[in-house]
Design an enzyme around this catalytic site. Sequence first.
Site, PDB file in Angstrom:
ATOM      1  N   ASP A   1       0.852  -1.176   0.000  1.00  0.00           N
ATOM      2  CA  ASP A   1       0.000   0.000   0.000  1.00  0.00           C
ATOM      3  C   ASP A   1       0.885   1.222   0.000  1.00  0.00           C
ATOM      4  O   ASP A   1       1.908   1.238   0.673  1.00  0.00           O
ATOM      5  CB  ASP A   1      -0.849   0.021   1.268  1.00  0.00           C
ATOM      6  CG  ASP A   1      -2.036  -0.897   1.123  1.00  0.00           C
ATOM      7  OD1 ASP A   1      -2.663  -0.867   0.054  1.00  0.00           O
ATOM      8  OD2 ASP A   1      -2.314  -1.645   2.071  1.00  0.00           O
TER       9      ASP A   1
ATOM     10  N   PHE B   1      -8.124  26.539  12.421  1.00  0.00           N
ATOM     11  CA  PHE B   1      -8.697  26.001  11.190  1.00  0.00           C
ATOM     12  C   PHE B   1     -10.143  25.616  11.424  1.00  0.00           C
ATOM     13  O   PHE B   1     -10.495  25.030  12.438  1.00  0.00           O
ATOM     14  CB  PHE B   1      -7.889  24.754  10.781  1.00  0.00           C
ATOM     15  CG  PHE B   1      -8.410  24.073   9.545  1.00  0.00           C
ATOM     16  CD1 PHE B   1      -7.965  24.485   8.293  1.00  0.00           C
ATOM     17  CD2 PHE B   1      -9.336  23.053   9.631  1.00  0.00           C
ATOM     18  CE1 PHE B   1      -8.429  23.857   7.159  1.00  0.00           C
ATOM     19  CE2 PHE B   1      -9.810  22.435   8.483  1.00  0.00           C
ATOM     20  CZ  PHE B   1      -9.349  22.833   7.235  1.00  0.00           C
ATOM     21  N   THR B   2     -11.007  26.004  10.531  1.00  0.00           N
ATOM     22  CA  THR B   2     -12.386  25.504  10.612  1.00  0.00           C
ATOM     23  C   THR B   2     -12.760  24.951   9.250  1.00  0.00           C
ATOM     24  O   THR B   2     -12.192  25.345   8.233  1.00  0.00           O
ATOM     25  CB  THR B   2     -13.397  26.629  10.959  1.00  0.00           C
ATOM     26  OG1 THR B   2     -13.384  27.568   9.885  1.00  0.00           O
ATOM     27  CG2 THR B   2     -13.046  27.296  12.270  1.00  0.00           C
ATOM     28  N   ALA B   3     -13.727  24.063   9.281  1.00  0.00           N
ATOM     29  CA  ALA B   3     -14.155  23.431   8.032  1.00  0.00           C
ATOM     30  C   ALA B   3     -14.755  24.471   7.107  1.00  0.00           C
ATOM     31  O   ALA B   3     -14.732  24.352   5.882  1.00  0.00           O
ATOM     32  CB  ALA B   3     -15.154  22.328   8.323  1.00  0.00           C
TER      33      ALA B   3
ATOM     34  N   ARG C   1     -11.668  26.855   5.889  1.00  0.00           N
ATOM     35  CA  ARG C   1     -10.635  26.007   5.303  1.00  0.00           C
ATOM     36  C   ARG C   1      -9.274  26.713   5.289  1.00  0.00           C
ATOM     37  O   ARG C   1      -8.540  26.663   4.322  1.00  0.00           O
ATOM     38  CB  ARG C   1     -11.035  25.536   3.894  1.00  0.00           C
ATOM     39  CG  ARG C   1     -12.205  24.557   3.963  1.00  0.00           C
ATOM     40  CD  ARG C   1     -12.440  23.890   2.641  1.00  0.00           C
ATOM     41  NE  ARG C   1     -12.907  24.837   1.655  1.00  0.00           N
ATOM     42  CZ  ARG C   1     -12.546  24.820   0.380  1.00  0.00           C
ATOM     43  NH1 ARG C   1     -11.725  23.911  -0.057  1.00  0.00           N
ATOM     44  NH2 ARG C   1     -13.013  25.710  -0.463  1.00  0.00           N
TER      45      ARG C   1
ATOM     46  N   ASP D   1      -9.639  -6.159   3.355  1.00  0.00           N
ATOM     47  CA  ASP D   1      -8.380  -6.760   2.911  1.00  0.00           C
ATOM     48  C   ASP D   1      -8.385  -8.272   3.082  1.00  0.00           C
ATOM     49  O   ASP D   1      -7.530  -8.968   2.516  1.00  0.00           O
ATOM     50  CB  ASP D   1      -7.197  -6.211   3.732  1.00  0.00           C
ATOM     51  CG  ASP D   1      -6.798  -4.826   3.284  1.00  0.00           C
ATOM     52  OD1 ASP D   1      -7.100  -4.487   2.124  1.00  0.00           O
ATOM     53  OD2 ASP D   1      -6.210  -4.105   4.091  1.00  0.00           O
TER      54      ASP D   1
END
Lengths: 578, 693
Positions: free
Chosen positions: B324, B392-394, B397, B533
């Site tokens: 991966d 930071f806030t959604a 951004r 997986d």
Amino acid sequence: MTIFGVLHILLFFFVVLALTKPLGAYMHAVFEGEGILSKKVFGPVERVIFRVFFVDAKVEMDWKRYALSMIMFSAVSMLAVYTILRAQGDLPLNPQDLPGTTPHLAFNTAASFTSNTNWQSYGGETTMSYFSQMVALTVQNFVSAAVGIAVVLVLIRGFTRKSTSDLGNFWVDLTRCTLWILLPMSSILALLLVSQGVIQNFDSYKEITTVEGAKQIFAMGPAASQIAIKQLGTNGGGFFNANSAVPFENPTPFSNFLEAVSIILIPAGLTYTFGKMVGSTRQGWAVFAAMSVIFLAGTFFVYNAEQTGNPTLDDLGVSQSYETGDLASSGGNMEGKEIRFGIADSAIWAVSTTGASNGSVNSMHDSYTPLGGLIPMFNMHLGEVVFGGVGSGLYGMLVFAIISVFIAGLMIGRTPEYLGKKIGPKEMKLAGIYFLTTSAMMLLLTAVAVSVDQGKVGPLNAGAHGYSEILYAFTSAGANNGSAFGGLTANTEFYNTALGISMLVCRFVPMIAILALAGALANKQKVPTTAGTLPTDSPLFVGFLVGVVIIVGGLTFFPALTLGPIVEHFLVNAGILS
Amino acid sequence: MSVQMPNAPEYREGRSEIAKQRQARASIWNWPIILQATIDSVKKLNPLHLLGNPVMLVVEIGALVTTVLWLDIAFGDRAEGGFFTAAVSVWLWFTVLFANFAEAMAEGRGKAQANTLRAMKRDTMARRDRDGRIEEVPSSELRIGDIVRVEAGEIIPGDGDVIEGVAYVSEAAITGESAPVIKEPGTDIRTSVTGGTTVTSDWLRVRISANPGETFLDRMIALVEGAQRQKTPNEIALNILLATFTIIFLLAVGTVRPFAQYVGGDVTTTALVALLVCLIPTTIGGLLSAIGIAGMDRMVQRNVLAMSGKAVETAGDIDTLLLDKTGTITFGNRLAAEFIPVGDHSEKEIATAALQSSLADETPEGKSIVDLAHRLGYNGVGADPRAELIPFTAETRMSGMALDGHRIMKGAVDAVSKLATNIPADLETVSTRIAMAGGTPLAVVDNAEVLGVIYLKDTVKPGIKAKFEEMRRAGIRTVMITGDNKLTAATIAAEAGVDDFVAEAKPEDKMQLIRDEQALGRLVAMTGDGTNDAPALAQADVGVAMNSGTAAAKEAANMVDLDSDPTKLMDVVAVGKQMLMTRGSLTTFSIANDVSKYFAIIPAMFIGIYPQLDKMNVMRLSTPESAILSAVIFNALIIILLVPLALRGVAYRAAPAADILRGNLLIYGVGGLIAPFIGIKLIDMLLVLLQLD
């Protein structure tokens, strides 16, 4: 060693080397049904033959069916030979009115010729009618050789095919091999031999007054046709008792050269065929190289031992050195060797005939110096893989390659694989059976023979040399070689039976193991080659393979050989003639 | 699919005491284990134990035969050969004992591991929740499907999945990792808990997923103890080869007496037994099972549990590694790689601004920006206490800080652009270029002025390229799997040096890829942790599940990595190869030894019949008896001398097969031919010195 001898040996080797590729390529085309010749000429003829014998050429057999067909065919062949030999007195082409043979001789001879051994407990000219020689023995010379080649074809298919149980058709392989390889090659060789003076007639034996006025009887017969295939098919059963030492079988140095090359020609060519079939001629050349190394080492060793001669004679003031001019002398040990061949040609033949499973002789191995006689015996102990019998030499070497790959593969940190096939427990078991069968038969039967009275009366000589004679006989039978050391009276019920059983067991048990091995391999997936794969076509691997062959063979027979040729060598050097 | 952060160096330093103990046991000279192994090697003389080992069985029978012969001489009226027969007998018994000791040592080291594990398998009380009714039951009574509640400070009574609650769990007992990990329901990697681990904070409700005796811990104990050790296919094949050699030598030696008698002499049974034992491959035969057990043990030392020896063996054969991208090849979080100024601003301006805005930023991205600025030589003054942090806030951004009338913000390019009055022309091109290369552009703005872009890059782990290079040399293909777009994937693939990659992969693509590789005959290894997986882990020839993964993943895999470190796959391959190499090398050594033994014993044996054979005594050993005895002693001692090698394994380096073969052939093949000539001669000289000849 003389310069002429050395050049002769090298010339011989390079002729074989030069013929390997063209012959190998031709055989590949025949087996795979490829090429114009196969399609336009062979194909139509084969189709008629298959129709007559109800063979469906398209039917593929699994290993068991293949083995069954092979065994049934050989059993019928053996029965036919036995019957002909017993009934020979009532059959045609018998100008000398030779009677039917004893049951044990018929059994021994039938076992010998169907197993491609050609051990002869009889003298050809005094025992066999022309009918027996041609119909019973020569036919087996062809088909027993073809059976050997068929089996190695199956093993190679085991490597090339994947996830299948189809391994080819026994009848197709047998037919192609006999008709398009053995028959044309022996026809050509027979004509060449006739040109050199090998006889080919149906006359009764000729009584001739010699120069001295004495009467001598000369045996006649269709010799050339039988000798050609006995050389090419690694059979070795001579038309006459003294085999290729007889002038009517092998008259000139040139005929000798042809016959000697013929011994290892097909086995050498098969290495190239093998390489083509597995898709990498380098793999084939690697096997060829391993065989060549042992062959050349053995030949020079024997040549040196024989040219050096017997130290006891040196002590007596007899010169054994090579001289030209008035005192012209070949030097060395000429006992049991033909003047017209000399030491180098005899050494080449002795090593070829025992390295390959041929068994014909042009000199008497019994009369070699101890070390000179050791190599022919050791060649057989190695399992006759130095070119080896037609088919059997290659499959024997491939089993050694499997063992080598197993050990070497582990050393590089991977579970072992050869030609893209993983080697697991089943393969090792079958390889084990292959090795054990011949070693066990050789050693155990020799032990029996030196212990029982019927066996002890056989040898001509006492002590170590007598023991060597018995060991050689069972080695020869076990290796399906057929050459005789000489000195042993083998036409007795005990030896005929014991040697006969040994020849059959040592031919067919390993063959079945090989077919089973092919079956196991063909069933497997093919593993791709990466940088992590052990390269099996490198000089390093060739060297390792040679080491394994010598060490495994050597370790198995070292004690047995010590009491025979090795001790004889030290005794002779100490001036003791036992 | 997600993968936990790999073990950063600082984590490793925090290894618990258990991990250190585990390392200590890797040393050969552990006296309690040696003592126990000595006792066990006597117990293992029981012939029933040797039935599975044909080589050593033959040695033991040989020892019995010579012992009986010696007793016959000692109590009979024959005076000859008593000491010689006794000495041979003693050393034959030692040969068996040494082989037993090798096996006992390997087992002992495994058992010591098991004991530490067993110590945590205390029978605890569990609070079982039966339809809301809590009852106290011993953990041994828990069955699959039971629900238990575990409080802080309590031991989790069995394997299971968290269905409620969030808590820290210390898995130090199993993984040796001291930092507790968080457990919560509904995720792939944080839901499964292992019995024997301890809840260190809060509480959890756990649904039990294994019956007593079948838990992870139970399986682990059984595995490291070697109790259920089954022979691997390659071990079986090698055993067949060794058995074949043994039979060949039985034939070779067994026929000597009739041959000798025919030529008018005889040989003693003692000499024959000595010859036989020296010829059969006792070195590898005696060490074979120790090599196998030690291979499993070496996996455990690396904190990998192999469910079978076959899995370890297969690991050595792997052709393709499926990796991966995230977590294995890259760190998985985006780190600052470059400051790119836009408009007429300089790198200095953007770097300084970015540094200032990130000084108080604790996110990995923020830290990496500070790191990068420092590396480029821009040293800020340190965080100003007067600065006002803008989190930071959604919605916005972006994040940043305000100080002295400057408002420095960093964030998504489109969000930050809205603040700007004037958008430089090259902002668009720069950010597109970064995005196309698989990176994330962060725009930096000072009040209304766009200064430039921070290039956040998915960073390839240092040293990984060298590892892949090593794999390539060993013939192993590496294939990277990622959900990223093709361009990003190609960039990372080139940077990491993988051989191939699959971009925009869905979980089911992994399965297909494994099938495709296998169809070409390749053996595939992969790591995984999620439930999705599991099918691929089961399909792969070697599937390594992360210990942090789900129960389903662990069930499907044939190895579990307790450290949950996906790069461990490469160690796993090395251990597998090492085990096979040790087997092969010792087999070669064993067979090569035989040549010298022949030269020691054969002349000694036949010299009574043919004195001329003294010429074959190339080592000039003093007497026939001392020659034979020296060979027998060498044969026994070499086993004990090679025990450390069997337990440690021969050195492995990633190199083309031919190079490795050449090296090992030189050491174990040529060395195996020469060493015993010297060894036997030395022993003979010593015997003469001690007047024992």
